[in-house]
Design a protein around this motif. Structure first.
Motif, mmCIF file in Angstrom:
data_model
loop_
_atom_site.group_PDB
_atom_site.id
_atom_site.type_symbol
_atom_site.label_atom_id
_atom_site.label_comp_id
_atom_site.label_asym_id
_atom_site.label_seq_id
_atom_site.Cartn_x
_atom_site.Cartn_y
_atom_site.Cartn_z
ATOM 1 N N LEU A 141 46.404 43.198 44.158
ATOM 2 C CA LEU A 141 47.290 44.360 44.140
ATOM 3 C C LEU A 141 48.418 44.241 45.163
ATOM 4 O O LEU A 141 49.436 44.915 45.046
ATOM 5 C CB LEU A 141 46.495 45.647 44.375
ATOM 6 C CG LEU A 141 45.495 46.001 43.276
ATOM 7 C CD1 LEU A 141 44.645 47.185 43.692
ATOM 8 C CD2 LEU A 141 46.220 46.276 41.967
ATOM 9 N N GLY A 142 48.249 43.373 46.145
ATOM 10 C CA GLY A 142 49.277 43.155 47.154
ATOM 11 C C GLY A 142 50.361 42.192 46.716
ATOM 12 O O GLY A 142 51.367 42.033 47.400
ATOM 13 N N MET A 143 50.185 41.574 45.554
ATOM 14 C CA MET A 143 51.174 40.619 45.064
ATOM 15 C C MET A 143 52.250 41.364 44.277
ATOM 16 O O MET A 143 51.944 42.070 43.317
ATOM 17 C CB MET A 143 50.500 39.558 44.195
ATOM 18 C CG MET A 143 49.497 38.730 44.967
ATOM 19 S SD MET A 143 48.659 37.508 43.951
ATOM 20 C CE MET A 143 49.983 36.376 43.598
ATOM 21 N N THR A 144 53.483 41.193 44.678
ATOM 22 C CA THR A 144 54.578 41.930 44.038
ATOM 23 C C THR A 144 55.134 41.228 42.804
ATOM 24 O O THR A 144 55.934 41.803 42.078
ATOM 25 C CB THR A 144 55.728 42.158 45.039
ATOM 26 O OG1 THR A 144 56.190 40.880 45.493
ATOM 27 C CG2 THR A 144 55.275 43.007 46.213
ATOM 28 N N ASN A 145 54.717 39.995 42.559
ATOM 29 C CA ASN A 145 55.237 39.239 41.415
ATOM 30 C C ASN A 145 54.173 39.037 40.342
ATOM 31 O O ASN A 145 54.199 38.056 39.614
ATOM 32 C CB ASN A 145 55.776 37.884 41.870
ATOM 33 C CG ASN A 145 54.706 36.993 42.464
ATOM 34 O OD1 ASN A 145 53.653 37.460 42.880
ATOM 35 N ND2 ASN A 145 54.972 35.708 42.519
ATOM 36 N N LEU A 146 53.265 39.987 40.214
ATOM 37 C CA LEU A 146 52.148 39.853 39.296
ATOM 38 C C LEU A 146 51.884 41.186 38.603
ATOM 39 O O LEU A 146 51.840 42.220 39.250
ATOM 40 C CB LEU A 146 50.918 39.419 40.106
ATOM 41 C CG LEU A 146 49.647 39.171 39.348
ATOM 42 C CD1 LEU A 146 48.967 37.934 39.917
ATOM 43 C CD2 LEU A 146 48.722 40.340 39.467
ATOM 44 N N THR A 147 51.736 41.143 37.291
ATOM 45 C CA THR A 147 51.378 42.328 36.512
ATOM 46 C C THR A 147 50.019 42.066 35.877
ATOM 47 O O THR A 147 49.922 41.295 34.922
ATOM 48 C CB THR A 147 52.447 42.638 35.447
ATOM 49 O OG1 THR A 147 53.678 42.894 36.119
ATOM 50 C CG2 THR A 147 52.072 43.851 34.613
ATOM 51 N N PRO A 148 48.959 42.672 36.419
ATOM 52 C CA PRO A 148 47.593 42.377 35.974
ATOM 53 C C PRO A 148 47.151 43.215 34.776
ATOM 54 O O PRO A 148 46.157 43.931 34.829
ATOM 55 C CB PRO A 148 46.758 42.693 37.216
ATOM 56 C CG PRO A 148 47.505 43.819 37.861
ATOM 57 C CD PRO A 148 48.965 43.539 37.597
ATOM 58 N N LEU A 149 47.911 43.131 33.687
ATOM 59 C CA LEU A 149 47.599 43.866 32.464
ATOM 60 C C LEU A 149 47.603 42.894 31.299
ATOM 61 O O LEU A 149 48.521 42.077 31.168
ATOM 62 C CB LEU A 149 48.651 44.955 32.217
ATOM 63 C CG LEU A 149 48.831 46.007 33.298
ATOM 64 C CD1 LEU A 149 50.072 46.836 33.019
ATOM 65 C CD2 LEU A 149 47.596 46.880 33.377
ATOM 66 N N ASP A 150 46.615 42.983 30.442
ATOM 67 C CA ASP A 150 46.542 42.110 29.270
ATOM 68 C C ASP A 150 47.783 42.306 28.412
ATOM 69 O O ASP A 150 48.333 43.403 28.336
ATOM 70 C CB ASP A 150 45.277 42.447 28.473
ATOM 71 C CG ASP A 150 44.840 41.354 27.523
ATOM 72 O OD1 ASP A 150 45.511 40.303 27.451
ATOM 73 O OD2 ASP A 150 43.817 41.556 26.848
ATOM 74 N N GLY A 151 48.225 41.228 27.771
ATOM 75 C CA GLY A 151 49.402 41.304 26.910
ATOM 76 C C GLY A 151 50.460 40.280 27.256
ATOM 77 O O GLY A 151 51.519 40.250 26.644
ATOM 78 N N GLY A 152 50.177 39.404 28.220
ATOM 79 C CA GLY A 152 51.086 38.318 28.567
ATOM 80 C C GLY A 152 50.390 36.988 28.360
ATOM 81 O O GLY A 152 49.268 36.805 28.817
ATOM 82 N N LEU A 153 51.054 36.071 27.647
ATOM 83 C CA LEU A 153 50.478 34.747 27.376
ATOM 84 C C LEU A 153 51.512 33.652 27.618
ATOM 85 O O LEU A 153 52.667 33.793 27.196
ATOM 86 C CB LEU A 153 50.042 34.639 25.915
ATOM 87 C CG LEU A 153 48.869 35.478 25.448
ATOM 88 C CD1 LEU A 153 48.714 35.364 23.937
ATOM 89 C CD2 LEU A 153 47.598 35.036 26.154
ATOM 90 N N PRO A 154 51.100 32.554 28.242
ATOM 91 C CA PRO A 154 51.989 31.399 28.303
ATOM 92 C C PRO A 154 52.212 30.853 26.892
ATOM 93 O O PRO A 154 51.318 30.933 26.045
ATOM 94 C CB PRO A 154 51.225 30.380 29.145
ATOM 95 C CG PRO A 154 50.131 31.131 29.795
ATOM 96 C CD PRO A 154 49.839 32.309 28.934
#
Length: 151
Positions: free
Chosen positions: A102-115
């Motif tokens: 949660l302290g990372m500002t460049n990360l969105t921890p929600l399903d729905g993103g795939l490489p």
């Protein structure tokens, strides 16, 4: 294409490749759009290249405005970390030391993103937002599957 949702989390991520072309980004977005429309889900679909830059953004009719930024952030998270955003969502659900994410500002921890992987290399990522996370992921997977025939 390698399906990143099936890969064990302990494997090292694939290498970065050349940026996705607009033509391939459009193919991915079109497949995702078809899945969203088939389910009558108002979604936002974002495609980022292998450097995390936005290549394409589609907001389907009646998709909530807040999903524009969330879809972009999911795509960027997937490409920056070369893994599905679901991995981060699952880690947070475990609590404990994982809460430091949660302290990372460049990360969105929600399903729905795939490489988006072509020939074993990350060429970009898809991020989808607009419904529940598992539905966003379903639409993202439909988009990523459009690359299965790319060599």
């Amino acid at each position: 294409m390698t399906n990143m949702t099936d890969a064990p989390p302990t494997l090292s991520p694939p290498r970065y490749g050349a940026p996705i072309t607009l033509e391939l980004a459009q193919r991915v977005a079109q497949a995702a759009q078809c899945e969203a429309q088939r389910n009558r889900w108002p979604m936002v679909i974002a495609i980022a290249d292998s450097a995390g830059h936005l290549v394409l953004l589609q907001r389907l009719d009646q998709a909530q405005l807040g999903s524009i930024e969330v879809a972009r952030q999911k795509a960027q998270t997937a490409v920056y970390f070369r893994r599905p955003t679901k991995r981060f969502e699952d880690a947070l659900a475990q609590g404990g030391l994982h809460l430091r994410l949660l302290g990372m500002t460049n990360l969105t921890p929600l399903d729905g993103g795939l490489p988006l992987v072509v020939d074993g290399e990350v060429v970009g990522a898809i991020g989808v937002s607009g419904m529940q996370s598992h539905e966003d992921a379903q639409v993202a997977q439909a988009g990523a599957a459009a690359l299965d025939s790319v060599h």
